[in-house]
Design an enzyme around this catalytic site. Structure first.
Site, PDB file in Angstrom:
ATOM      1  N   LYS A 161      33.757 -62.873  52.932  1.00  0.00           N
ATOM      2  CA  LYS A 161      34.410 -63.309  51.866  1.00  0.00           C
ATOM      3  C   LYS A 161      35.774 -63.758  51.417  1.00  0.00           C
ATOM      4  O   LYS A 161      36.056 -65.202  51.246  1.00  0.00           O
ATOM      5  CB  LYS A 161      34.099 -62.469  50.639  1.00  0.00           C
ATOM      6  CG  LYS A 161      33.277 -61.304  50.341  1.00  0.00           C
ATOM      7  CD  LYS A 161      33.158 -60.134  50.147  1.00  0.00           C
ATOM      8  CE  LYS A 161      31.585 -59.690  49.541  1.00  0.00           C
ATOM      9  NZ  LYS A 161      31.690 -57.976  49.020  1.00  0.00           N
TER      10      LYS A 161
ATOM     11  N   GLN B 207      35.714 -52.520  48.280  1.00  0.00           N
ATOM     12  CA  GLN B 207      34.728 -53.111  48.828  1.00  0.00           C
ATOM     13  C   GLN B 207      33.450 -51.622  48.753  1.00  0.00           C
ATOM     14  O   GLN B 207      34.612 -51.064  49.454  1.00  0.00           O
ATOM     15  CB  GLN B 207      34.373 -53.162  50.426  1.00  0.00           C
ATOM     16  CG  GLN B 207      33.123 -53.210  51.129  1.00  0.00           C
ATOM     17  CD  GLN B 207      32.272 -54.681  50.767  1.00  0.00           C
ATOM     18  OE1 GLN B 207      33.120 -55.711  50.268  1.00  0.00           O
ATOM     19  NE2 GLN B 207      31.436 -54.196  50.798  1.00  0.00           N
TER      20      GLN B 207
ATOM     21  N   ASP C  77      33.269 -58.119  40.370  1.00  0.00           N
ATOM     22  CA  ASP C  77      31.703 -57.422  41.071  1.00  0.00           C
ATOM     23  C   ASP C  77      30.766 -57.761  39.564  1.00  0.00           C
ATOM     24  O   ASP C  77      29.531 -57.017  40.223  1.00  0.00           O
ATOM     25  CB  ASP C  77      31.651 -56.196  41.910  1.00  0.00           C
ATOM     26  CG  ASP C  77      31.916 -57.003  43.216  1.00  0.00           C
ATOM     27  OD1 ASP C  77      31.330 -57.846  43.338  1.00  0.00           O
ATOM     28  OD2 ASP C  77      32.462 -55.913  43.847  1.00  0.00           O
TER      29      ASP C  77
END
Ligand code: NAD
Length: 284
Positions: A54, A98, A121
């Site tokens: 990412k 994460q 997200d």
């Protein structure tokens, strides 16, 4: 193999190119560089790879990314404090924690504490609600990536029977939510670990989305001829990445299918970049 391969690398490259161009124009106009803050707790090897990918993707597209690495001894309060700090930092546009977190940490209050306008997200309950009402702020990256793939391949979902296997908050539920929205107009069935005779349900599907986390769970005999098969699963088997679909057998029956790797995975990252740019645009 008779199915058309849906190439996630190719489609995600087109999305990243667009993000790069839009970022460059946005930064030139405003002087603002979209900035993603990624938080990684502990040393789960798969999470380290995802976060590194990412970060690299951000840099390549002209976005700034900062990685906050916390030890696996981090307390819930320390993690919440970091999120609060990033929420308050006006130079940060997107925050990503994460998952999975180490077992002693509860992800729900952490994700709930991320400012909804920085929740790239798309996991915050406010953003989930907006998505389900059809007025999205940030779409969750993996299901959004799947929708992008279907659109890119001109696969019409209207009136089609889509069977989503898995009901997680990250993939299964939002995937079903997007497929059923006006404009997508699929008829959606969600299968999960308590579904009775799951094979019989999958056999009815015009579109199968597998997000189970069990290698080759969906076998070729479950695929209706000419169905579209989207494999979200990423499972490590003897150092090899395997999806949730028995690829070669399914590809004999399907009209189109995504590979693993090189399918949904690259799309997830591309959509995250898009959300970070969107967050930055909304902040000025
Ligand atoms: P999860 O473990 O949170 O959810 C799995 C779901 O599968 C659950 O809802 C469960 O009900 C269902 N399930 C489990 N066993 C089942 C069974 N025997 N029969 C029917 N349903 C069953 O997983 P997740 O986070 O949704 O991820 C699913 C898979 O997708 C994993 O392999 C994960 O690594 C992968 N994933 C990939 C991406 C990507 O970018 N490609 C992103 C997120 C997750």
């Amino acid at each position: 193999m008779s199915a058309k391969l849906i190439d996630g690398k190719l489609i995600s490259a087109a999305v990243r190119k667009q993000v790069t161009e839009e970022t460059s124009a946005f930064t030139a106009e405003t002087g603002v560089t979209p900035h993603l803050a990624a938080v990684l707790v502990g040393d789960d090897p798969a999470s380290q790879v995802y976060v590194r990918n990412k970060e690299r993707a951000c840099r390549k597209c002209g976005l700034k990314s900062t990685l906050y690495r916390l030890s696996d001894k981090t307390t819930q309060q320390q993690l919440m404090d970091l999120v609060a700090e990033l929420n308050a930092d006006e130079s940060v546009h997107g925050i990503l924690v994460q998952l999975p977190l180490p077992d002693h940490l509860d992800s729900t209050p952490v994700l709930d504490s991320i400012r909804p306008d920085k929740d790239v997200d798309g996991f915050h309950p406010e953003n989930v609600g907006l998505m389900l009402q059809g007025r999205p702020r940030f779409l969750p990256c993996t299901p959004h990536g799947v929708m992008k793939m279907l659109a890119h391949e001109n696969i019409d979902t209207t009136g089609k029977h889509a069977v989503v296997i898995g009901r997680s908050d990250i993939v299964g539920k939002p995937m079903a939510g997007l497929l059923v929205q006006k404009g997508s107009d699929a008829t959606v069935t969600i299968c999960h670990s308590r579904t009775t005779d799951i094979a019989a349900v999958i056999r009815q599907a015009d579109i199968v989305v597998a997000a189970v986390g069990i290698p080759e769970f969906v076998t070729g005999d479950m695929i209706k001829p000419d169905a579209v098969v989207i494999d979200v699963g990423i499972n490590r088997v003897n150092d090899r990445l395997v999806g949730d679909v028995e690829f070669s057998a399914a590809a004999e029956k399907a009209s189109a299918i995504t590979p693993v790797p090189g399918g949904v995975g690259p799309m997830t990252i591309a959509m995250l970049l898009g959300n970070t740019l969107k967050a930055a645009k909304q902040s000025v």
